[in-house]
Design a protein around this motif. Sequence first.
Motif, mmCIF file in Angstrom:
data_model
loop_
_atom_site.group_PDB
_atom_site.id
_atom_site.type_symbol
_atom_site.label_atom_id
_atom_site.label_comp_id
_atom_site.label_asym_id
_atom_site.label_seq_id
_atom_site.Cartn_x
_atom_site.Cartn_y
_atom_site.Cartn_z
ATOM 1 N N SER A 189 -23.918 17.427 -11.914
ATOM 2 C CA SER A 189 -24.220 16.052 -11.314
ATOM 3 C C SER A 189 -24.167 16.526 -10.236
ATOM 4 O O SER A 189 -22.787 16.793 -9.344
ATOM 5 N N SER A 190 -24.684 15.400 -9.250
ATOM 6 C CA SER A 190 -24.119 15.323 -7.723
ATOM 7 C C SER A 190 -23.521 13.125 -7.333
ATOM 8 O O SER A 190 -24.551 12.483 -8.084
ATOM 9 N N LEU A 191 -22.549 13.484 -7.925
ATOM 10 C CA LEU A 191 -22.382 12.255 -6.903
ATOM 11 C C LEU A 191 -22.435 12.421 -5.271
ATOM 12 O O LEU A 191 -21.632 12.360 -4.140
ATOM 13 N N SER A 196 -27.496 13.939 -13.375
ATOM 14 C CA SER A 196 -27.517 12.621 -12.492
ATOM 15 C C SER A 196 -27.217 13.483 -11.250
ATOM 16 O O SER A 196 -26.626 13.446 -10.946
ATOM 17 N N VAL A 197 -28.112 12.043 -10.407
ATOM 18 C CA VAL A 197 -27.875 12.398 -9.295
ATOM 19 C C VAL A 197 -27.541 10.925 -8.595
ATOM 20 O O VAL A 197 -28.346 9.666 -8.982
ATOM 21 N N VAL A 198 -25.702 10.520 -8.825
ATOM 22 C CA VAL A 198 -25.964 9.288 -8.233
ATOM 23 C C VAL A 198 -25.330 8.349 -6.970
ATOM 24 O O VAL A 198 -24.457 9.306 -6.529
ATOM 25 N N THR A 199 -26.378 7.811 -6.781
ATOM 26 C CA THR A 199 -25.961 6.947 -5.726
ATOM 27 C C THR A 199 -25.685 5.426 -5.494
ATOM 28 O O THR A 199 -25.266 4.437 -4.569
ATOM 29 N N VAL A 248 -27.347 7.471 -15.974
ATOM 30 C CA VAL A 248 -27.915 8.246 -16.430
ATOM 31 C C VAL A 248 -29.261 8.097 -15.117
ATOM 32 O O VAL A 248 -29.817 7.194 -15.664
ATOM 33 N N ALA A 249 -29.141 9.414 -14.515
ATOM 34 C CA ALA A 249 -29.343 9.044 -13.053
ATOM 35 C C ALA A 249 -30.297 10.468 -12.803
ATOM 36 O O ALA A 249 -29.669 11.408 -12.145
ATOM 37 N N ARG A 250 -31.363 10.656 -14.307
ATOM 38 C CA ARG A 250 -32.332 12.429 -13.689
ATOM 39 C C ARG A 250 -34.022 11.496 -14.196
ATOM 40 O O ARG A 250 -34.083 10.787 -14.423
ATOM 41 N N GLY A 251 -35.611 12.638 -14.238
ATOM 42 C CA GLY A 251 -36.572 12.353 -14.522
ATOM 43 C C GLY A 251 -35.707 12.356 -15.707
ATOM 44 O O GLY A 251 -35.065 13.113 -17.022
#
Length: 448
Positions: free
Chosen positions: A389-391, A407-410, A420-423
């Motif tokens: 994951s990228s925070l 996830s790429v958490v923004t 959940v922040a992914r395709g």
Amino acid sequence: MLTTVILAAGKGTRMKSRLPKVLHQIAGRSMLGHVLAATGDLGSDASLLVVGPGMDEVSAHAKGVRPDLVTVIQENQLGTGDAVRAAAAQIPSGDGVVLVVFGDTPLVRTETLADMVARCRDESDIVILGFEAADPTGYGRIVTAGANVLRIVEHKDASEEERAIRLCFGGPMAIRAAHLASLLAKLRNDNAQGEFYLTDVVAHGRAVGLSCSAVLCPESDIQGVNSRADLASAEAVMQKRLRAAAMAGGVTFLDPDTVYLSHDTVFGEDVTVGQNVVFAPGCRIARGATIKAFSHLEGAEIGEGAEIGPFARIRPGSSIGRKARIGNFVETKKAKIEDGAKVNHLSYIGDARVGEGANVGAGTITCNYDGFNKFFTDIGAGAFIGSNSSLVAPVTIGDGAYIGSGSVVTRNVSPDALAVARGKQFEKPGWASSFRSKNAAAKKSSGD
Ligand code: UD1
Ligand code: CA
């Protein structure tokens, strides 16, 4: 009354360096810093530092360590005797002792210097520090008659016979203040180097009936640093000393010779350190912590029972809590990893807090920098960050929240939520086999 004079005006040409010699480091501290530490505990009434013109970097560094230090400029580097002369006007005469110490002997011990000062006060007008050199080349030789020291002859001025003497002058010299001015006035530069040698003070003193004796110490306590090879040799001595002190304090080193410490590394009892570990300055390792092989730590606090490494990089501003775990290929910087939290594999955690008991999955990265500013990532207690994951900071993950892997958490995540922040994954049944047969047919018809 004790006045300490530290000589650091020499050009240090043999170092072949733009950095002034005394600022080269041993165990993460400048050589001058070591000498200041050794003389700092003597209880001097005044401390003088002799530097050359333009050596502001040296004076500033020294004042940072000892604000009470008085800096004196030696206009031309005409020798160690001339350097003391440059300071003479600032040295109170009277019945005290003047201790001269060279800035390029970083291994000197406070006890040895204290011994010299006491002996100068009570017994001899002049007390010099001597040592038996394995290879005396380059050092001043001490010519004695019984317990009396007659003179010191510099290597370049010595006869074959004198060069065979292995008793050498280490640099520190204590002189009763009352005699200093008249002895310095007698120095001449009619010698091989055309310099005013401090060492000639001994013969001049003897000539007017003053007594001179030597305190002796092991070579490893006083070897001088004139070249990079000498620097490496002094570093090795200091490392041995630091390792021995750590082991005496209850630290286990699996292979002591491969662990590198700084002058200020602090260990609690029952710390275990694996092979090939480096402690750069500013590390405190609490009781029972384990630092596994090939880890590099700097400016970090490691809590009780924490486990670090193997292959961990703990950078400045990291504070690792009790029983926390930092595993392989993890880098932390300005990060507070709270008690029992785990960052076990392949992560970068910078400008962040990882709350108590949180679990940071493999490959998690805090994206803390946009090329201009640094931003903070706050991970709550008991949170679970899925792998890879990228925070993207600034961002807050609430206590107990879950982050789906990859996830790429923004945006901030609420406590106990799942984010959940992914395709999204989708599937086309049989797609691969029809793709293959279509392409195989095309290849056949084109005859390739
Ligand atoms: C000096 C001693 C030598 C001794 C050795 C121990 C003299 C003449 N020789 O030789 O007997 O065995 O140290 O390590 O004293 N400095 C100044 N101004 C100067 C010259 C030197 O401040 O004009 C300072 C240097 O910065 C250095 C110290 O004095 O910290 C010693 O000078 P250095 O040139 O290194 O002397 P050595 O040749 O090592
Ligand atoms: Ca020297």
